[in-house]
Each structure stands twice: as structure tokens, then as C-alpha cells.
Design a protein around this motif. Structure first.
Motif, PDB file in Angstrom:
ATOM      1  N   PRO A   1       0.662  -1.349   0.071  1.00 30.15           N
ATOM      2  CA  PRO A   1      -0.010  -0.014   0.061  1.00 30.15           C
ATOM      3  C   PRO A   1       0.768   1.142  -0.004  1.00 30.15           C
ATOM      4  N   ALA A   2       0.468   2.350  -0.904  1.00 34.25           N
ATOM      5  CA  ALA A   2       1.317   3.587  -0.805  1.00 34.25           C
ATOM      6  C   ALA A   2       1.400   4.162   0.273  1.00 34.25           C
ATOM      7  N   GLU A   3       0.284   4.067   1.096  1.00 30.21           N
ATOM      8  CA  GLU A   3       0.181   4.840   2.420  1.00 30.21           C
ATOM      9  C   GLU A   3       1.291   4.313   3.490  1.00 30.21           C
ATOM     10  N   ASN A   4       1.758   3.074   3.311  1.00 33.39           N
ATOM     11  CA  ASN A   4       2.748   2.509   4.041  1.00 33.39           C
ATOM     12  C   ASN A   4       4.130   2.719   3.987  1.00 33.39           C
ATOM     13  N   VAL A   5       4.640   3.184   2.937  1.00 38.81           N
ATOM     14  CA  VAL A   5       5.678   3.379   2.692  1.00 38.81           C
ATOM     15  C   VAL A   5       6.486   4.472   3.431  1.00 38.81           C
ATOM     16  N   VAL A   6       7.812   4.464   3.575  1.00 38.65           N
ATOM     17  CA  VAL A   6       8.490   5.552   4.108  1.00 38.65           C
ATOM     18  C   VAL A   6       9.572   6.048   3.281  1.00 38.65           C
ATOM     19  N   ALA A   7       9.851   7.091   3.134  1.00 39.57           N
ATOM     20  CA  ALA A   7      10.723   7.768   2.249  1.00 39.57           C
ATOM     21  C   ALA A   7      12.075   7.611   2.631  1.00 39.57           C
ATOM     22  N   LYS A   8      13.150   7.027   1.925  1.00 41.36           N
ATOM     23  CA  LYS A   8      14.599   6.677   2.438  1.00 41.36           C
ATOM     24  C   LYS A   8      15.181   7.738   2.295  1.00 41.36           C
ATOM     25  N   PRO A   9      15.792   8.434   3.465  1.00 40.18           N
ATOM     26  CA  PRO A   9      16.852   9.443   3.369  1.00 40.18           C
ATOM     27  C   PRO A   9      18.039   9.251   2.490  1.00 40.18           C
ATOM     28  N   ALA A  10      18.356  10.173   1.738  1.00 38.64           N
ATOM     29  CA  ALA A  10      19.743  10.073   0.941  1.00 38.64           C
ATOM     30  C   ALA A  10      20.895   9.551   1.821  1.00 38.64           C
ATOM     31  N   GLY A  11      20.920   9.944   2.985  1.00 38.12           N
ATOM     32  CA  GLY A  11      22.060   9.578   4.049  1.00 38.12           C
ATOM     33  C   GLY A  11      22.026   8.430   4.223  1.00 38.12           C
ATOM     34  N   LEU A  12      21.183   7.423   3.919  1.00 38.43           N
ATOM     35  CA  LEU A  12      21.137   6.051   4.526  1.00 38.43           C
ATOM     36  C   LEU A  12      21.285   5.212   3.291  1.00 38.43           C
ATOM     37  N   ASP A  13      22.016   4.088   3.208  1.00 36.42           N
ATOM     38  CA  ASP A  13      22.089   3.158   2.065  1.00 36.42           C
ATOM     39  C   ASP A  13      20.813   2.264   2.100  1.00 36.42           C
ATOM     40  N   PHE A  14      20.736   1.569   1.212  1.00 32.78           N
ATOM     41  CA  PHE A  14      19.319   0.537   1.230  1.00 32.78           C
ATOM     42  C   PHE A  14      19.793  -0.413   2.439  1.00 32.78           C
ATOM     43  N   THR A  15      20.683  -1.102   2.471  1.00 36.15           N
ATOM     44  CA  THR A  15      20.828  -1.914   3.348  1.00 36.15           C
ATOM     45  C   THR A  15      20.883  -1.607   4.798  1.00 36.15           C
ATOM     46  N   THR A  16      21.154  -0.534   4.957  1.00 35.36           N
ATOM     47  CA  THR A  16      20.995   0.112   6.766  1.00 35.36           C
ATOM     48  C   THR A  16      19.586   0.171   6.739  1.00 35.36           C
ATOM     49  N   ALA A  17      18.632   0.809   5.797  1.00 36.07           N
ATOM     50  CA  ALA A  17      17.375   1.298   5.784  1.00 36.07           C
ATOM     51  C   ALA A  17      16.623  -0.159   5.962  1.00 36.07           C
ATOM     52  N   ALA A  18      17.019  -1.170   5.171  1.00 35.08           N
ATOM     53  CA  ALA A  18      16.201  -2.193   5.574  1.00 35.08           C
ATOM     54  C   ALA A  18      16.346  -3.074   6.926  1.00 35.08           C
ATOM     55  N   ALA A  19      17.555  -2.679   7.564  1.00 38.73           N
ATOM     56  CA  ALA A  19      17.900  -3.287   8.651  1.00 38.73           C
ATOM     57  C   ALA A  19      17.182  -2.363   9.917  1.00 38.73           C
ATOM     58  N   LEU A  20      16.549  -1.245   9.639  1.00 38.04           N
ATOM     59  CA  LEU A  20      15.777  -0.563  10.667  1.00 38.04           C
ATOM     60  C   LEU A  20      14.469  -0.789  10.611  1.00 38.04           C
ATOM     61  N   VAL A  21      13.823  -1.383   9.554  1.00 40.26           N
ATOM     62  CA  VAL A  21      12.587  -1.403   9.708  1.00 40.26           C
ATOM     63  C   VAL A  21      11.653  -2.013  10.636  1.00 40.26           C
ATOM     64  N   ALA A  22      12.110  -3.230  11.037  1.00 37.99           N
ATOM     65  CA  ALA A  22      11.183  -4.055  12.127  1.00 37.99           C
ATOM     66  C   ALA A  22      11.670  -3.474  13.492  1.00 37.99           C
ATOM     67  N   ALA A  23      12.886  -3.584  13.722  1.00 40.34           N
ATOM     68  CA  ALA A  23      13.599  -3.372  14.902  1.00 40.34           C
ATOM     69  C   ALA A  23      13.020  -1.973  15.521  1.00 40.34           C
ATOM     70  N   SER A  24      12.896  -0.915  14.517  1.00 42.08           N
ATOM     71  CA  SER A  24      12.333   0.343  14.764  1.00 42.08           C
ATOM     72  C   SER A  24      11.178   0.474  15.435  1.00 42.08           C
ATOM     73  N   GLN A  25      10.112  -0.332  14.724  1.00 43.83           N
ATOM     74  CA  GLN A  25       8.716  -0.184  15.072  1.00 43.83           C
ATOM     75  C   GLN A  25       8.385  -1.089  16.315  1.00 43.83           C
ATOM     76  N   THR A  26       9.092  -1.884  16.528  1.00 47.92           N
ATOM     77  CA  THR A  26       9.255  -2.913  17.828  1.00 47.92           C
ATOM     78  C   THR A  26       9.607  -2.311  18.781  1.00 47.92           C
ATOM     79  N   ALA A  27      11.003  -1.691  18.772  1.00 46.91           N
ATOM     80  CA  ALA A  27      11.366  -1.055  19.867  1.00 46.91           C
ATOM     81  C   ALA A  27      10.632   0.214  20.280  1.00 46.91           C
ATOM     82  N   SER A  28      10.467   1.331  19.431  1.00 43.01           N
ATOM     83  CA  SER A  28       9.850   2.435  19.763  1.00 43.01           C
ATOM     84  C   SER A  28       8.499   2.162  20.226  1.00 43.01           C
ATOM     85  N   GLY A  29       7.903   1.082  19.660  1.00 39.27           N
ATOM     86  CA  GLY A  29       6.333   0.772  20.277  1.00 39.27           C
ATOM     87  C   GLY A  29       6.236   0.216  21.608  1.00 39.27           C
ATOM     88  N   ALA A  30       7.350  -0.777  22.119  1.00 38.30           N
ATOM     89  CA  ALA A  30       7.486  -1.253  23.283  1.00 38.30           C
ATOM     90  C   ALA A  30       7.812  -0.043  24.325  1.00 38.30           C
TER      91      ALA A  30
END
Length: 300
Positions: free
Chosen positions: A102-131
Motif C-alpha cells: 500500500p502506498a500509504e505504508n511506505v516511508v521515504a528513504k533519506p539520501a544519507g542511508l544506504d538501502f542495506t541499513t534502511a532495511a535493517a531498521l524497519v522491524a526493529a525500529s517499530q518494535t522497539a519504539s512501540g515497546a
């Protein structure tokens, strides 16, 4: 397109790369060309059949987190534009060259982050911040993070420190310097954990369990009130102790906030990257429950 699939439940070597039809974006969706996909314990549980409420349809795709570039817009989508680098959560299709979300669920990747680091942040960021939100961690707290060197622990420690809390992190001795770099006071997990925490002179007021096992019981024994002990891995122990299961769910907004911190260098995530062809090895690494940071497969 190539996608990681498995034809039966089992160990990592049941995974293979298969040629599947390219997906078509439906109304409100975007087609993403994936550049990197995270691997998480949830993926392992799905692959082994440990998630009975997730019904596999063989050959079953896998993967919950991705970073890539928008390749096409579905009907009714005005933005983000084709060519925009994005990251986000998905369901059982992240480890593939193409996916629709869904288009509404995507988050823009900042230019300062490479794709590998960006993917690494997805689940952990949402889980940790929510907890941390559910546990109401504030500047006055001493937070005990079980499995502090893992991906969720890594983010939780840094977010709690940014909020002004003091943090104790559990890990194997080889990861203690890493926890210090994140801003946590390290202690070794295991039978001596309670005495090791007491030896720090700090009294935990809240605990986050990303390890399972005795973590909840140890937290309560250290004086943390059960309603301030949260787990992301051990529902039964939580029920037995009156502790919380902290799963705040996915939130593009919370993910975007952590990604912004990462671009500014306020949050870091070490990455162990594997080629797409080595996804079975990536799964085995996650399943071993050793190491630090996040496992990611690079695609394309």
C-alpha cells in the motif's frame, strides 16, 4: 522476478530462489524494486512452522521488511513518485526482487542511508519504539534490556538513552563493549544475571525482554513491577507473571521518526549482510541467536 520460497517447513536449507510472475500493483498500491530485505525471528518461525496462525501456501514466499525504489504506481496513486527510494513493512513477500505494498505504508528513504541499513531498521525500529511507548519509559527510569545486542535491543537502548533513561543491557561478554558504545551498562545473561545487575548499583524500574527464557522472572526478582515488564518473545511467561506482551504493531510514522534519527547519526544499526543467493545462511545466522545488530540480504 526471483523470490525466496520454501516448499515445506524445515531448517534454513528448505529455502530456495524461484522465478515467479512479476506482481502487479492494485488500487492504492505501489510496485517496489527491492534492494535489501531484513531477516527476523518471525521469518524463522514461519519457515519452521512455528507460527500456526500464519498458513503457508507452498511454494511460500517469506520476508517482512524491505528497502528499494518505487517502480510503478497502481490505480489511484498520486504519490510518492516513481523512482522514490522507500522502505517499510510487508507480509510474506519481502525477500523478492519485486513486491507490491500500500502506498500509504511506505516511508521515504533519506539520501544519507544506504538501502542495506534502511532495511535493517524497519522491524526493529517499530518494535522497539512501540515497546518503549507501551512501557512508558521516561528520563527517570532505569531500563533493563534483555538481549541488548540484538536488533530490537540495539534500537531500544538508543531510544531510551535519547529519552534520558539509564539503560542496563544483557549480552554475552563479547558484546559488552558494543553495549557500552550504545550507552548501556552491560551485564552477562544467564544464571548470574540478578547478581550482576545488583553489582552495577542500579535498580531497574522497567524491563524489556527480547530474549525469553528466565528474563521475565529475573526482572521481577530484581524488583521491577510486573506491569512494567514487557516481552516481545514470551507470551506464556508474561501471562504467568502478570507481565505485558508489548507488540504495538506497525507504524510508518514511528518508523519514519527512527529513520530520521539514523540519518542524523543519533541511532546506529550494525548490519550483517548476505547475498540474496545466501538467504539460507542468513536465516541460519538469525536462528543461531548470536551476533549483534541486524541480518539483511542484498538483492539486485
Amino acid at each position: 522476478m526471483r523470490a525466496a520460497v520454501f516448499d515445506r517447513y524445515g531448517p534454513p536449507d528448505v529455502l530456495r530462489l524461484a522465478e515467479l510472475p512479476d506482481p502487479e500493483p492494485g488500487p492504492g498500491e505501489v510496485l517496489v524494486r527491492v534492494r535489501a530485505a531484513g531477516v527476523q525471528p518471525f521469518d524463522v518461525a514461519v519457515r519452521t512452522g512455528g507460527m500456526p496462525w500464519v498458513r503457508a501456501t507452498f511454494p511460500q514466499q517469506i520476508g517482512q521488511e524491505y528497502a528499494g525504489v518505487i517502480e510503478r504506481l497502481g490505480p489511484g496513486v498520486d504519490g510518492p513518485a516513481v523512482g522514490t527510494p522507500v522502505l517499510g513493512s510487508t507480509m510474506l513477500n519481502g525477500a523478492s526482487e519485486l513486491l507490491t505494498v500500500p502506498a500509504e505504508n511506505v516511508v521515504a528513504k533519506p539520501a544519507g542511508l544506504d538501502f542495506t541499513t534502511a532495511a535493517a531498521l524497519v522491524a526493529a525500529s517499530q518494535t522497539a519504539s512501540g515497546a518503549l511507548l507501551e512501557l512508558k519509559v521516561t528520563a527517570g527510569d532505569v531500563l533493563l534490556v534483555h538481549a541488548g545486542a540484538g536488533s530490537v535491543g540495539t534500537i531500544a537502548i538508543q531510544l531510551a538513552r535519547l529519552a534520558g533513561a539509564t539503560v542496563i543491557g544483557t549480552a554475552s561478554p563479547g558484546n559488552h563493549d558494543y553495549l557500552r558504545q550504545l550507552g548501556a551498562v552491560p551485564v552477562a545473561y544467564g544464571d548470574g544475571l540478578i547478581n550482576a545487575v545488583r553489582a552495577t548499583g542500579l535498580a531497574p524500574t522497567v524491563a524489556l525482554d527480547a530474549a525469553g527464557g528466565e528474563a521475565i522472572a529475573q526482572s521481577v526478582a530484581l524488583g521491577v513491577a510486573p506491569d512494567r515488564v514487557g516481552t516481545i518473545v514470551d507470551d506464556k511467561a508474561a501471562a504467568d507473571a502478570g507481565a505485558l506482551v508489548v507488540r504495538a504493531g506497525r507504524s510508518p510514522q514511528r518508523l519514519a521518526e527512527v529513520v530520521a534519527l539514523a540519518e542524523r547519526g543519533k541511532v546506529v544499526m550494525p548490519v550483517r549482510a548476505f547475498a540474496f543467493e545466501s538467504i539460507a545462511e542468513a536465516h541460519a545466522t538469525v536462528e543461531s541467536r548470536h551476533g549483534r545488530g541486524k541480518v539483511v540480504v542484498t538483492i539486485g
